[in-house]
Scaffold this motif. Structure first.
Motif, PDB file in Angstrom:
ATOM      1  N   MET A   1     -20.091  -3.374   1.602  1.00 15.06           N
ATOM      2  CA  MET A   1     -20.155  -4.795   1.975  1.00 15.06           C
ATOM      3  C   MET A   1     -21.282  -5.016   2.992  1.00 15.06           C
ATOM      4  O   MET A   1     -21.977  -6.033   2.939  1.00 15.06           O
TER       5      MET A   1
ATOM      6  N   HIS B   1     -11.778  -4.839  -7.366  1.00 16.83           N
ATOM      7  CA  HIS B   1     -11.408  -6.067  -6.652  1.00 16.83           C
ATOM      8  C   HIS B   1     -12.478  -6.427  -5.623  1.00 16.83           C
ATOM      9  O   HIS B   1     -12.774  -7.606  -5.420  1.00 16.83           O
ATOM     10  N   ALA B   2     -13.047  -5.403  -4.960  1.00 20.39           N
ATOM     11  CA  ALA B   2     -14.076  -5.674  -3.949  1.00 20.39           C
ATOM     12  C   ALA B   2     -15.304  -6.296  -4.597  1.00 20.39           C
ATOM     13  O   ALA B   2     -15.933  -7.190  -4.027  1.00 20.39           O
TER      14      ALA B   2
ATOM     15  N   TYR C   1      -7.396   4.411   2.585  1.00 23.05           N
ATOM     16  CA  TYR C   1      -8.121   4.059   3.812  1.00 23.05           C
ATOM     17  C   TYR C   1      -9.562   4.569   3.742  1.00 23.05           C
ATOM     18  O   TYR C   1     -10.514   3.830   4.044  1.00 23.05           O
TER      19      TYR C   1
ATOM     20  N   GLY D   1       0.787  -1.221   0.000  1.00 23.92           N
ATOM     21  CA  GLY D   1       0.000   0.000   0.000  1.00 23.92           C
ATOM     22  C   GLY D   1       0.816   1.266   0.000  1.00 23.92           C
ATOM     23  O   GLY D   1       0.283   2.322  -0.247  1.00 23.92           O
TER      24      GLY D   1
ATOM     25  N   ILE E   1      -2.041   6.661   1.209  1.00 23.07           N
ATOM     26  CA  ILE E   1      -2.499   5.794   2.296  1.00 23.07           C
ATOM     27  C   ILE E   1      -3.848   6.290   2.824  1.00 23.07           C
ATOM     28  O   ILE E   1      -4.785   5.508   3.041  1.00 23.07           O
TER      29      ILE E   1
ATOM     30  N   ASN F   1      -6.467  -0.386   7.989  1.00 28.83           N
ATOM     31  CA  ASN F   1      -7.290  -1.128   7.024  1.00 28.83           C
ATOM     32  C   ASN F   1      -7.762  -2.447   7.626  1.00 28.83           C
ATOM     33  O   ASN F   1      -8.919  -2.849   7.453  1.00 28.83           O
TER      34      ASN F   1
ATOM     35  N   LEU G   1     -16.213  -1.075   2.723  1.00 31.30           N
ATOM     36  CA  LEU G   1     -16.745  -1.903   3.807  1.00 31.30           C
ATOM     37  C   LEU G   1     -18.214  -1.569   4.060  1.00 31.30           C
ATOM     38  O   LEU G   1     -19.021  -2.472   4.342  1.00 31.30           O
TER      39      LEU G   1
ATOM     40  N   ALA H   1     -10.451  -1.832  10.278  1.00 31.04           N
ATOM     41  CA  ALA H   1     -11.728  -1.516   9.639  1.00 31.04           C
ATOM     42  C   ALA H   1     -12.337  -2.779   9.053  1.00 31.04           C
ATOM     43  O   ALA H   1     -13.548  -3.018   9.168  1.00 31.04           O
TER      44      ALA H   1
ATOM     45  N   PHE I   1      -4.857  -9.373  -4.381  1.00 31.12           N
ATOM     46  CA  PHE I   1      -5.370  -8.305  -5.249  1.00 31.12           C
ATOM     47  C   PHE I   1      -5.481  -6.978  -4.494  1.00 31.12           C
ATOM     48  O   PHE I   1      -5.160  -5.928  -5.028  1.00 31.12           O
ATOM     49  N   LEU I   2      -5.962  -7.024  -3.260  1.00 34.49           N
ATOM     50  CA  LEU I   2      -6.102  -5.780  -2.502  1.00 34.49           C
ATOM     51  C   LEU I   2      -4.863  -5.477  -1.664  1.00 34.49           C
ATOM     52  O   LEU I   2      -4.792  -4.450  -1.015  1.00 34.49           O
TER      53      LEU I   2
ATOM     54  N   VAL J   1     -20.993  -7.710   9.089  1.00 37.30           N
ATOM     55  CA  VAL J   1     -21.523  -8.609   8.056  1.00 37.30           C
ATOM     56  C   VAL J   1     -21.973  -9.920   8.698  1.00 37.30           C
ATOM     57  O   VAL J   1     -23.064 -10.438   8.412  1.00 37.30           O
TER      58      VAL J   1
ATOM     59  N   GLY K   1     -15.885  -4.498   9.813  1.00 34.04           N
ATOM     60  CA  GLY K   1     -16.821  -4.814   8.729  1.00 34.04           C
ATOM     61  C   GLY K   1     -17.241  -6.268   8.759  1.00 34.04           C
ATOM     62  O   GLY K   1     -18.423  -6.591   8.609  1.00 34.04           O
TER      63      GLY K   1
ATOM     64  N   TRP L   1     -11.494   2.515   1.426  1.00 32.00           N
ATOM     65  CA  TRP L   1     -11.684   1.186   2.027  1.00 32.00           C
ATOM     66  C   TRP L   1     -12.894   1.210   2.974  1.00 32.00           C
ATOM     67  O   TRP L   1     -13.685   0.258   3.014  1.00 32.00           O
ATOM     68  N   ILE L   2     -13.048   2.326   3.732  1.00 33.60           N
ATOM     69  CA  ILE L   2     -14.204   2.461   4.624  1.00 33.60           C
ATOM     70  C   ILE L   2     -15.491   2.441   3.794  1.00 33.60           C
ATOM     71  O   ILE L   2     -16.470   1.778   4.152  1.00 33.60           O
TER      72      ILE L   2
ATOM     73  N   SER M   1      -9.370   0.541  -8.619  1.00 34.43           N
ATOM     74  CA  SER M   1      -8.942  -0.860  -8.546  1.00 34.43           C
ATOM     75  C   SER M   1      -9.427  -1.492  -7.243  1.00 34.43           C
ATOM     76  O   SER M   1      -9.821  -2.663  -7.236  1.00 34.43           O
ATOM     77  N   LEU M   2      -9.459  -0.712  -6.140  1.00 33.72           N
ATOM     78  CA  LEU M   2     -10.017  -1.249  -4.886  1.00 33.72           C
ATOM     79  C   LEU M   2     -11.481  -1.643  -5.100  1.00 33.72           C
ATOM     80  O   LEU M   2     -11.931  -2.716  -4.691  1.00 33.72           O
TER      81      LEU M   2
END
Lengths: 121, 207
Positions: free
Chosen positions: B40, B188-189, B30, A14, B26, A86, B37, A89, A74-75, A97, A93, B33-34, B184-185
């Motif tokens: 998700m 992929h998700a 992040y 990252g 970064i 990350n 999620l 978090a 991938f991530l 879920v 999550g 990413w939140i 890309s995040l």
């Protein structure tokens, strides 16, 4: 020695220069593992060699494994210091879920079991 | 021991890493990413609805009668390879290779569009057979869950087209590279969500 430590630290996923983790090879390994997991899932779903009630559990385990492969390859989710937030978090999550899915299934199954049979209209 | 990743003496740079603010890349990653999620968590509600309703077919067709595993396998492979090419595209962007990014992005777009085309034809075939979303609670949940994933893929394709145009017009500056990272995040998700759909809906559905 200090310099070497620092170099290792710089390889955390990252960050700007993450050649060690994000490389074509890394993605290709991830793709290979994901394909193996996918094919395994489709074979498990269609085979007659396995004990049928166990198949669903096996499929769920394979799916979780494949999700892990995607996260790592991938991530680029790793254990480095830049990924701590990350990962935290993600853990939260996953908790939500899990609560939503398992809780819904549990509660509705309970309601179903306690429901009196309704006359069909 | 001087490499291009090291700026200044190691100790000073290590100190900067631990006390100063994190690099924008970064922080942006992040934040996105939140968002992923939270997406998700939304999908988990649809998964829960599907898991609860999948047996309620109201006398209509069941998953075992409707689903075609060969089709599901092709969909999975399309999305998996598009995830791979998307990763290679992000890598090219990171290494400032504009042509590489555009090539891999185009491949990603084609694979994503193929996925969407096959999924829409599957939906159309089901509706033709009288197995539309209004037939039973099972089918409502199916179309909502799989359709929501398909909607995300469609939005991702639009976003990808914008990213290709941006990279072609503006080049790979730091801001554009961060947008490529976010895309890309996202992509992929979506593949991770599809692993759940493939397993819960198709593979367990035909048991």
């Amino acid at each position: 020695m200090n310099g070497d430590d620092h170099l290792l630290e710089d390889r955390t996923p990252g960050v700007e220069s993450h050649e060690a983790m994000a490389s074509v090879l890394w993605y290709t390994v991830g793709l290979g593992l994901a394909i193996v997991a996918t094919i395994a899932s489709f074979i498990v779903a269609q085979t007659s060699l396995l004990w049928p009630p166990g198949i669903s559990v096996g499929l769920i385990v394979l799916a979780l494994a494949q999700m892990g492969i995607h996260l790592v390859f991938f991530l680029h989710l790793g254990s480095g210091p830049d990924d701590t937030n990350n990962i935290l978090a993600l853990a939260f999550g996953v908790l939500i879920v899990f609560l939503v899915i398992a809780g819904s299934i549990w509660i509705v199954a309970n309601l179903n079991a306690n429901m009196t049979t309704m006359p069909i209209k | 021991m001087k490499t291009e990743t090291l700026e200044g003496p190691p100790i000073e740079s290590a100190e900067r890493r631990h006390t100063g603010p994190a690099p924008a890349r970064i922080v942006v990653g992040y934040g996105f990413w939140i968002f992923i999620l939270s997406d998700m968590v939304m999908f988990s509600a649809l998964f829960a609805a599907y898991a609860v309703l999948s047996g309620n077919t109201a006398g209509g067709p069941t998953g075992a009668e409707l689903f075609n595993l060969r089709n599901a396998f092709i969909l999975t492979i399309c999305l998996l390879f598009s995830s791979y090419t998307c990763g290679l595209g992000a890598l090219s962007a990171e290494r400032l290779r504009q042509d590489g990014f555009l090539t891999f992005a185009a491949l990603t777009f084609v694979l994503g569009a193929a996925f969407l085309f096959i999924e829409i034809s599957e939906f159309a075939g089901m509706i033709d057979k009288g197995a539309g979303p209004s037939r039973s609670a099972f089918l409502s949940a199916f179309f909502t869950l799989v359709g929501m994933h398909g909607t995300h893929v469609s939005l991702g394709l639009i976003w990808l087209a914008f990213m290709m145009a941006q990279v072609a017009a503006k080049g790979l500056g730091a801001v554009v590279r961060r947008r490529v990272l976010c895309f890309s995040l996202f992509w992929h998700a979506l593949d991770i969500v599809w692993v759940g759909v493939m397993t819960l809906v198709y593979l367990i559905g035909v048991q």
